[in-house]
Motif scaffolding. Structure first.
Motif, PDB file in Angstrom:
ATOM      1  N   LEU A  43       1.021  -1.206  -0.066  1.00 54.57           N
ATOM      2  CA  LEU A  43      -0.089   0.248  -0.003  1.00 54.57           C
ATOM      3  C   LEU A  43       0.912   1.357   0.156  1.00 54.57           C
ATOM      4  O   LEU A  43       0.390   2.387  -0.511  1.00 54.57           O
ATOM      5  N   GLY A  44       2.037   1.109   0.523  1.00 54.23           N
ATOM      6  CA  GLY A  44       3.028   2.123   0.702  1.00 54.23           C
ATOM      7  C   GLY A  44       2.494   3.164   1.973  1.00 54.23           C
ATOM      8  O   GLY A  44       2.927   4.384   2.095  1.00 54.23           O
ATOM      9  N   ARG A  45       1.795   2.578   2.961  1.00 54.89           N
ATOM     10  CA  ARG A  45       1.308   3.086   4.198  1.00 54.89           C
ATOM     11  C   ARG A  45       0.389   2.025   4.871  1.00 54.89           C
ATOM     12  O   ARG A  45       0.435   0.877   4.368  1.00 54.89           O
ATOM     13  N   PHE A  46       0.196   2.170   6.100  1.00 56.04           N
ATOM     14  CA  PHE A  46      -0.354   1.256   7.094  1.00 56.04           C
ATOM     15  C   PHE A  46      -1.874   1.326   6.494  1.00 56.04           C
ATOM     16  O   PHE A  46      -2.573   2.213   6.212  1.00 56.04           O
ATOM     17  N   TYR A  47      -2.377   0.167   6.605  1.00 62.63           N
ATOM     18  CA  TYR A  47      -3.765  -0.126   6.282  1.00 62.63           C
ATOM     19  C   TYR A  47      -4.818   0.677   7.457  1.00 62.63           C
ATOM     20  O   TYR A  47      -4.162   0.701   8.678  1.00 62.63           O
ATOM     21  N   GLN A  48      -5.859   1.358   6.952  1.00 57.61           N
ATOM     22  CA  GLN A  48      -6.569   2.431   7.724  1.00 57.61           C
ATOM     23  C   GLN A  48      -7.834   2.344   7.463  1.00 57.61           C
ATOM     24  O   GLN A  48      -8.291   1.821   6.588  1.00 57.61           O
ATOM     25  N   VAL A  49      -8.780   2.449   8.809  1.00 56.95           N
ATOM     26  CA  VAL A  49     -10.122   2.634   8.612  1.00 56.95           C
ATOM     27  C   VAL A  49     -10.563   3.990   9.301  1.00 56.95           C
ATOM     28  O   VAL A  49      -9.710   4.452  10.292  1.00 56.95           O
ATOM     29  N   SER A  50     -11.592   4.444   8.961  1.00 53.50           N
ATOM     30  CA  SER A  50     -11.991   5.590   9.677  1.00 53.50           C
ATOM     31  C   SER A  50     -13.691   5.687  10.123  1.00 53.50           C
ATOM     32  O   SER A  50     -14.314   4.767   9.651  1.00 53.50           O
ATOM     33  N   GLY A  51     -13.653   6.433  11.154  1.00 51.93           N
ATOM     34  CA  GLY A  51     -15.034   6.442  11.321  1.00 51.93           C
ATOM     35  C   GLY A  51     -15.411   7.549  12.494  1.00 51.93           C
ATOM     36  O   GLY A  51     -14.486   8.106  13.102  1.00 51.93           O
TER      37      GLY A  51
END
Length: 325
Positions: free
Chosen positions: A184-192
């Protein structure tokens, strides 16, 4: 980056555009290569860089089977795409009528007439149009007739395997978020949005948690993770639990993040959780004291993980980058 839903929304006609097109689920390293190449070509040729994508994802329209969870929903996808510099993002409402267009009809209407496309950059396996017949060879022929060039990029591979949305999805669902990071080139993320939970974290356990109202589709395997929690553009160390809290007999999936050394009220605020590394499985404990002791150990392990250079991130608005890059 200007986001439009139809080319008619452009206030002035483009003098010419360098375009790439795709679903871009996850905006992974392969997608990033396409976007960057499109922008480089636009700058070199004095063109406008334009990204074309779809909402909903074509699979949601064309298949009656349940589709896999997507890595990024449209808003997050566009936010990530914008970080790589394109000037225009055209988000087309995908329909069965659009799917029935021949490759030449689609290209003529949306890309040539709509964006005045002069250059098209596609991925190694890209196909478009009715029956997915619009491959590199056909698009090159169409370009010769309609006046645009076509470039196909080779796949991006890491450790001998092609970077793909499917590969990333499999890693995240298996809890291997650390291994998904380089793809991904970044950490996996979720938002909310932070909402009120069962009010056990602070009062009962001594570890207050931010409970997320779930809007994303793809979540890591249930368990405990070292995370960075982004609040108002600032990254804070944290430990998150994904699961059903079996010690308390819950049934609903939840994401709860304990932000280390943080005591501000963030109810009703949107936050982002970046998953760095899995610490352990979720399991049922024999009582509150055993659970509290395990949480203390989890926090200690989380601090160690996040203190490592390769486990750290920094915020560079509006993006989040890894300091090791």
């Amino acid at each position: 980056m200007i986001v439009i839903r139809t080319p008619d929304e452009l206030k002035t006609a483009l003098a010419g555009a360098s375009v790439t097109i795709g679903n871009f689920d996850g905006v992974h390293k392969g997608h990033q290569a396409l976007i960057k190449r499109t922008c480089v070509k636009a700058t070199a040729s004095g063109l406008t860089s334009a990204i074309v994508t779809f909402d909903p994802h074509p699979l949601r329209v064309l298949t009656e089977r349940k589709t896999p969870p997507f890595i990024t929903l449209t808003d997050q996808k566009l936010e990530l795409i914008s970080q790589f510099g394109p000037q225009v993002a055209l988000v087309l409402a995908f329909t069965r009528e659009m799917a029935a267009l021949s490759p030449e009809q689609f290209v003529q209407h949306y890309l040539v007439d709509g964006l005045n496309m002069k250059e098209l950059t596609i991925g190694y396996d890209y196909h478009m149009g009715k029956g997915r017949t619009g491959d590199h060879a056909m698009l090159t022929q169409i370009g010769d007739r309609l006046g645009f060039g076509v470039e196909r990029l080779d796949p991006v591979a890491l450790e001998g395997a092609i970077v793909s949305s499917t590969r990333i999805r499999d890693l995240v669902e298996a809890g291997d978020v650390w291994d998904a990071r380089p793809l991904l080139g970044r950490f996996y993320q979720v938002s909310g949005e932070v909402v009120h939970g069962m009010k056990r974290g602070g009062k009962l356990l001594g570890f207050p948690t931010a409970n997320l109202k779930l809007v994303d589709e793809l979540f890591p395997k249930p368990g405990v993770y070292a995370v960075w929690v982004e609040v108002d553009g600032q990254a804070h160390e944290g430990v998150a639990n994904i699961g059903k809290n079996p010690t308390f007999g819950n049934d609903a999936l939840s994401v709860e993040a304990h932000i280390l050394d943080y005591d501000k009220d963030i109810y009703g605020r949107d936050i982002r959780v970046h998953f760095v590394q899995r610490i352990r499985d979720e399991r049922k404990f024999n009582g509150i004291d055993e659970l509290k002791e395990r949480i203390r150990r989890d926090v200690g392990i989380g601090r160690q993980i996040l203190a490592r250079p390769e486990g750290r991130i920094k915020i560079t608005q509006p993006s989040i980058e890894d300091t090791a890059q």
